[in-house]
Design a protein around this motif. Structure first.
Motif, PDB file in Angstrom:
ATOM      1  N   UNK A  60      41.453  50.483  35.884  1.00  0.00           N
ATOM      2  CA  UNK A  60      42.221  49.442  36.565  1.00  0.00           C
ATOM      3  C   UNK A  60      42.086  49.575  38.073  1.00  0.00           C
ATOM      4  N   UNK A  61      42.182  50.786  38.601  1.00  0.00           N
ATOM      5  CA  UNK A  61      42.092  50.990  40.046  1.00  0.00           C
ATOM      6  C   UNK A  61      40.708  50.680  40.589  1.00  0.00           C
ATOM      7  N   UNK A  62      39.699  50.728  39.760  1.00  0.00           N
ATOM      8  CA  UNK A  62      38.339  50.473  40.207  1.00  0.00           C
ATOM      9  C   UNK A  62      37.907  49.025  40.121  1.00  0.00           C
ATOM     10  N   UNK A  63      38.764  48.158  39.598  1.00  0.00           N
ATOM     11  CA  UNK A  63      38.370  46.769  39.395  1.00  0.00           C
ATOM     12  C   UNK A  63      38.035  46.047  40.692  1.00  0.00           C
ATOM     13  N   UNK A  64      38.791  46.293  41.755  1.00  0.00           N
ATOM     14  CA  UNK A  64      38.514  45.638  43.040  1.00  0.00           C
ATOM     15  C   UNK A  64      37.124  46.023  43.529  1.00  0.00           C
ATOM     16  N   UNK A  65      36.857  47.297  43.527  1.00  0.00           N
ATOM     17  CA  UNK A  65      35.572  47.789  44.007  1.00  0.00           C
ATOM     18  C   UNK A  65      34.435  47.309  43.110  1.00  0.00           C
ATOM     19  N   UNK A  66      34.646  47.335  41.814  1.00  0.00           N
ATOM     20  CA  UNK A  66      33.618  46.887  40.880  1.00  0.00           C
ATOM     21  C   UNK A  66      33.312  45.410  41.078  1.00  0.00           C
ATOM     22  N   UNK A  67      34.347  44.597  41.209  1.00  0.00           N
ATOM     23  CA  UNK A  67      34.151  43.163  41.396  1.00  0.00           C
ATOM     24  C   UNK A  67      33.396  42.835  42.664  1.00  0.00           C
ATOM     25  N   UNK A  68      33.757  43.491  43.757  1.00  0.00           N
ATOM     26  CA  UNK A  68      33.078  43.253  45.029  1.00  0.00           C
ATOM     27  C   UNK A  68      31.637  43.755  44.960  1.00  0.00           C
TER      28      UNK A  68
ATOM     29  N   UNK B 178      39.423  42.587  52.711  1.00  0.00           N
ATOM     30  CA  UNK B 178      40.427  41.529  52.558  1.00  0.00           C
ATOM     31  C   UNK B 178      40.119  40.655  51.340  1.00  0.00           C
ATOM     32  N   UNK B 179      38.845  40.389  51.095  1.00  0.00           N
ATOM     33  CA  UNK B 179      38.457  39.626  49.910  1.00  0.00           C
ATOM     34  C   UNK B 179      38.867  40.378  48.650  1.00  0.00           C
ATOM     35  N   UNK B 180      38.500  41.632  48.557  1.00  0.00           N
ATOM     36  CA  UNK B 180      38.830  42.438  47.376  1.00  0.00           C
ATOM     37  C   UNK B 180      40.324  42.546  47.144  1.00  0.00           C
ATOM     38  N   UNK B 181      41.079  42.774  48.208  1.00  0.00           N
ATOM     39  CA  UNK B 181      42.534  42.887  48.068  1.00  0.00           C
ATOM     40  C   UNK B 181      43.159  41.544  47.700  1.00  0.00           C
TER      41      UNK B 181
ATOM     42  N   UNK C  59      41.823  39.170  45.975  1.00  0.00           N
ATOM     43  CA  UNK C  59      41.549  38.938  44.556  1.00  0.00           C
ATOM     44  C   UNK C  59      42.479  39.793  43.699  1.00  0.00           C
ATOM     45  N   UNK C  60      42.593  41.075  44.046  1.00  0.00           N
ATOM     46  CA  UNK C  60      43.405  41.989  43.257  1.00  0.00           C
ATOM     47  C   UNK C  60      44.876  41.607  43.251  1.00  0.00           C
ATOM     48  N   UNK C  61      45.342  41.035  44.345  1.00  0.00           N
ATOM     49  CA  UNK C  61      46.755  40.666  44.462  1.00  0.00           C
ATOM     50  C   UNK C  61      47.009  39.223  44.021  1.00  0.00           C
ATOM     51  N   UNK C  62      45.997  38.614  43.437  1.00  0.00           N
ATOM     52  CA  UNK C  62      46.097  37.223  42.964  1.00  0.00           C
ATOM     53  C   UNK C  62      46.504  36.250  44.062  1.00  0.00           C
ATOM     54  N   UNK C  63      46.076  36.535  45.288  1.00  0.00           N
ATOM     55  CA  UNK C  63      46.370  35.650  46.412  1.00  0.00           C
ATOM     56  C   UNK C  63      45.273  34.605  46.604  1.00  0.00           C
ATOM     57  N   UNK C  64      44.129  34.814  45.956  1.00  0.00           N
ATOM     58  CA  UNK C  64      43.001  33.901  46.111  1.00  0.00           C
ATOM     59  C   UNK C  64      42.719  33.188  44.793  1.00  0.00           C
ATOM     60  N   UNK C  65      42.486  31.904  44.898  1.00  0.00           N
ATOM     61  CA  UNK C  65      42.074  31.119  43.735  1.00  0.00           C
ATOM     62  C   UNK C  65      40.548  31.105  43.668  1.00  0.00           C
TER      63      UNK C  65
END
Length: 61
Positions: free
Chosen positions: A2-10, A33-36, A38-44
């Motif tokens: 779960x913690x690696x999802x941001x890094x993996x996605x980017x 900022x893009x990764x965060x 996405x992870x915080x569901x702030x971006x559509x």
């Protein structure tokens, strides 16, 4: 994982762009900022698409 999802996605974004001969130009801060976002569901989906379009190297167009 779960913690690696941001890094993996980017990372996958970078790999897919490279495989398709698309060069992105961005600062480390913008990428984080893009990764965060996405992870915080702030971006559509549209926000992410716009980020990619805004960061495509002009030589690719």
């Amino acid at each position: 994982m779960i913690d690696g999802n941001k890094q993996l996605g980017v990372s996958l974004l970078g790999i897919l762009c490279k495989l398709n001969n698309i060069e992105l130009v961005y600062s480390q801060k913008e990428l984080v900022e893009l990764g965060l976002g996405i992870a915080q569901n702030k971006l559509k989906k549209e926000d992410i698409e716009n980020w990619i379009i805004e960061h495509v190297c002009k030589r690719n167009l």
